[in-house]
Design a protein around this motif. Structure first.
Motif, PDB file in Angstrom:
ATOM      1  N   ASP A   1       0.870  -1.134  -0.002  1.00  0.00           N
ATOM      2  CA  ASP A   1       0.038  -0.073  -0.130  1.00  0.00           C
ATOM      3  C   ASP A   1       0.993   1.188   0.104  1.00  0.00           C
ATOM      4  N   ILE A   2       0.403   2.326  -0.430  1.00  0.00           N
ATOM      5  CA  ILE A   2       1.131   3.492  -0.637  1.00  0.00           C
ATOM      6  C   ILE A   2       0.652   4.530   0.536  1.00  0.00           C
ATOM      7  N   ASN A   3      -0.679   4.183   1.090  1.00  0.00           N
ATOM      8  CA  ASN A   3      -1.283   5.009   2.063  1.00  0.00           C
ATOM      9  C   ASN A   3      -0.801   4.739   3.549  1.00  0.00           C
ATOM     10  N   THR A   4       0.108   5.462   4.131  1.00  0.00           N
ATOM     11  CA  THR A   4       0.672   5.019   5.371  1.00  0.00           C
ATOM     12  C   THR A   4      -0.420   4.855   6.607  1.00  0.00           C
ATOM     13  N   ASP A   5      -1.551   5.812   6.602  1.00  0.00           N
ATOM     14  CA  ASP A   5      -2.638   5.710   7.361  1.00  0.00           C
ATOM     15  C   ASP A   5      -3.372   4.176   7.255  1.00  0.00           C
ATOM     16  N   ALA A   6      -3.743   3.969   6.209  1.00  0.00           N
ATOM     17  CA  ALA A   6      -4.023   2.424   5.779  1.00  0.00           C
ATOM     18  C   ALA A   6      -3.080   1.236   6.393  1.00  0.00           C
ATOM     19  N   LEU A   7      -1.834   1.402   6.285  1.00  0.00           N
ATOM     20  CA  LEU A   7      -0.772   0.646   6.652  1.00  0.00           C
ATOM     21  C   LEU A   7      -0.783   0.553   8.122  1.00  0.00           C
ATOM     22  N   GLU A   8      -1.020   1.605   8.761  1.00  0.00           N
ATOM     23  CA  GLU A   8      -0.919   1.648  10.314  1.00  0.00           C
ATOM     24  C   GLU A   8      -2.275   1.036  10.895  1.00  0.00           C
ATOM     25  N   PHE A   9      -3.406   1.381  10.103  1.00  0.00           N
ATOM     26  CA  PHE A   9      -4.632   0.565  10.848  1.00  0.00           C
ATOM     27  C   PHE A   9      -4.304  -0.878  10.579  1.00  0.00           C
ATOM     28  N   ALA A  10      -3.756  -1.486   9.498  1.00  0.00           N
ATOM     29  CA  ALA A  10      -3.574  -2.723   9.351  1.00  0.00           C
ATOM     30  C   ALA A  10      -2.704  -3.413  10.297  1.00  0.00           C
ATOM     31  N   LYS A  11      -1.677  -2.691  10.770  1.00  0.00           N
ATOM     32  CA  LYS A  11      -0.613  -3.004  11.702  1.00  0.00           C
ATOM     33  C   LYS A  11      -1.337  -3.064  13.105  1.00  0.00           C
ATOM     34  N   ASN A  12      -2.214  -2.370  13.272  1.00  0.00           N
ATOM     35  CA  ASN A  12      -2.757  -2.082  14.809  1.00  0.00           C
ATOM     36  C   ASN A  12      -3.569  -3.421  14.931  1.00  0.00           C
ATOM     37  N   ALA A  13      -4.536  -3.825  13.604  1.00  0.00           N
ATOM     38  CA  ALA A  13      -5.434  -4.841  13.669  1.00  0.00           C
ATOM     39  C   ALA A  13      -6.357  -4.802  14.732  1.00  0.00           C
ATOM     40  N   LYS A  14      -6.908  -3.664  14.932  1.00  0.00           N
ATOM     41  CA  LYS A  14      -7.893  -3.307  15.839  1.00  0.00           C
ATOM     42  C   LYS A  14      -9.171  -2.977  15.213  1.00  0.00           C
ATOM     43  N   TYR A  15     -10.078  -3.832  15.590  1.00  0.00           N
ATOM     44  CA  TYR A  15     -11.556  -3.556  14.672  1.00  0.00           C
ATOM     45  C   TYR A  15     -12.539  -3.509  15.892  1.00  0.00           C
ATOM     46  N   THR A  16     -13.885  -2.908  15.318  1.00  0.00           N
ATOM     47  CA  THR A  16     -15.071  -2.941  15.943  1.00  0.00           C
ATOM     48  C   THR A  16     -15.856  -4.390  15.507  1.00  0.00           C
ATOM     49  N   SER A  17     -16.824  -4.134  16.767  1.00  0.00           N
ATOM     50  CA  SER A  17     -17.648  -5.472  16.243  1.00  0.00           C
ATOM     51  C   SER A  17     -18.244  -5.273  14.968  1.00  0.00           C
ATOM     52  N   ASN A  18     -18.602  -4.007  14.385  1.00  0.00           N
ATOM     53  CA  ASN A  18     -19.287  -3.887  12.990  1.00  0.00           C
ATOM     54  C   ASN A  18     -18.083  -4.255  11.993  1.00  0.00           C
ATOM     55  N   ASN A  19     -16.877  -4.109  12.217  1.00  0.00           N
ATOM     56  CA  ASN A  19     -15.995  -4.632  11.354  1.00  0.00           C
ATOM     57  C   ASN A  19     -15.867  -6.214  10.988  1.00  0.00           C
ATOM     58  N   ILE A  20     -16.106  -6.895  12.262  1.00  0.00           N
ATOM     59  CA  ILE A  20     -15.988  -8.561  11.925  1.00  0.00           C
ATOM     60  C   ILE A  20     -17.287  -8.996  12.034  1.00  0.00           C
ATOM     61  N   LYS A  21     -18.467  -8.389  11.806  1.00  0.00           N
ATOM     62  CA  LYS A  21     -19.869  -9.035  11.864  1.00  0.00           C
ATOM     63  C   LYS A  21     -19.753 -10.109  11.204  1.00  0.00           C
ATOM     64  N   THR A  22     -19.463 -10.132  10.153  1.00  0.00           N
ATOM     65  CA  THR A  22     -19.605 -11.433   9.236  1.00  0.00           C
ATOM     66  C   THR A  22     -18.579 -12.539   9.475  1.00  0.00           C
ATOM     67  N   LEU A  23     -17.825 -12.410  10.346  1.00  0.00           N
ATOM     68  CA  LEU A  23     -17.086 -13.715  10.852  1.00  0.00           C
ATOM     69  C   LEU A  23     -17.573 -14.454  11.666  1.00  0.00           C
ATOM     70  N   ASP A  24     -17.290 -15.926  11.379  1.00  0.00           N
ATOM     71  CA  ASP A  24     -17.790 -17.061  12.305  1.00  0.00           C
ATOM     72  C   ASP A  24     -17.315 -16.776  13.667  1.00  0.00           C
ATOM     73  N   ILE A  25     -18.251 -17.070  14.910  1.00  0.00           N
ATOM     74  CA  ILE A  25     -17.891 -16.923  16.063  1.00  0.00           C
ATOM     75  C   ILE A  25     -16.710 -17.569  16.557  1.00  0.00           C
ATOM     76  N   ASN A  26     -16.482 -18.721  15.953  1.00  0.00           N
ATOM     77  CA  ASN A  26     -15.321 -19.584  16.371  1.00  0.00           C
ATOM     78  C   ASN A  26     -13.942 -18.855  15.853  1.00  0.00           C
ATOM     79  N   LEU A  27     -13.992 -18.236  14.728  1.00  0.00           N
ATOM     80  CA  LEU A  27     -12.992 -17.656  14.389  1.00  0.00           C
ATOM     81  C   LEU A  27     -12.543 -16.376  15.038  1.00  0.00           C
ATOM     82  N   ILE A  28     -13.455 -15.618  15.525  1.00  0.00           N
ATOM     83  CA  ILE A  28     -13.563 -14.504  16.647  1.00  0.00           C
ATOM     84  C   ILE A  28     -12.580 -14.887  17.800  1.00  0.00           C
ATOM     85  N   SER A  29     -13.356 -16.093  18.279  1.00  0.00           N
ATOM     86  CA  SER A  29     -12.653 -16.312  19.690  1.00  0.00           C
ATOM     87  C   SER A  29     -11.292 -16.887  19.577  1.00  0.00           C
TER      88      SER A  29
END
Length: 110
Positions: A1-29
């Motif tokens: 990526d050339i967007n440093t903000d996007a890279l920083e967001f990805a590195k932090n890997a910090k998501y809201t419940s809305n971001n992961i709402k489509t993931l299976d509960i087993n994957l989340i846990s």
């Protein structure tokens, strides 16, 4: 990526419940730790990923190597048709197997 903000967001890997709402509960846990109102990707997963600030059209881009999987998520929408096709060609040349490349829904080649 050339967007440093996007890279920083990805590195932090910090998501809201809305971001992961489509993931299976087993994957989340299995792969996330809940902290306050956020879900944080566990280090065991983050350690397997590296993030680099690279431009696909620069000569050093191919130095990243060859990959089993490449994901291009809506990057190509910013390019002209000719540049999209060139970017696709570059990404395909970096696959270990040309069938293992995934484009986002907005990465159109028409």
């Amino acid at each position: 990526d050339i967007n440093t903000d996007a890279l920083e967001f990805a590195k932090n890997a910090k998501y809201t419940s809305n971001n992961i709402k489509t993931l299976d509960i087993n994957l989340i846990s299995k792969y996330f730790t809940k902290k306050d109102d956020y879900y944080i990707l566990k280090d065991v997963v983050k350690e397997k990923v590296s993030f680099k600030n690279k431009n696909i059209f620069n000569d050093d881009f191919k130095e990243l190597g060859k990959f089993d999987y490449i994901f291009s998520r809506n990057m190509l929408i910013y390019f002209s048709k000719d540049r999209r096709l060139k970017a696709k060609e570059i990404l395909e040349s970096m696959c270990l197997n040309n069938t293992d490349i995934f484009f986002g829904h907005a990465d159109l080649f028409a």
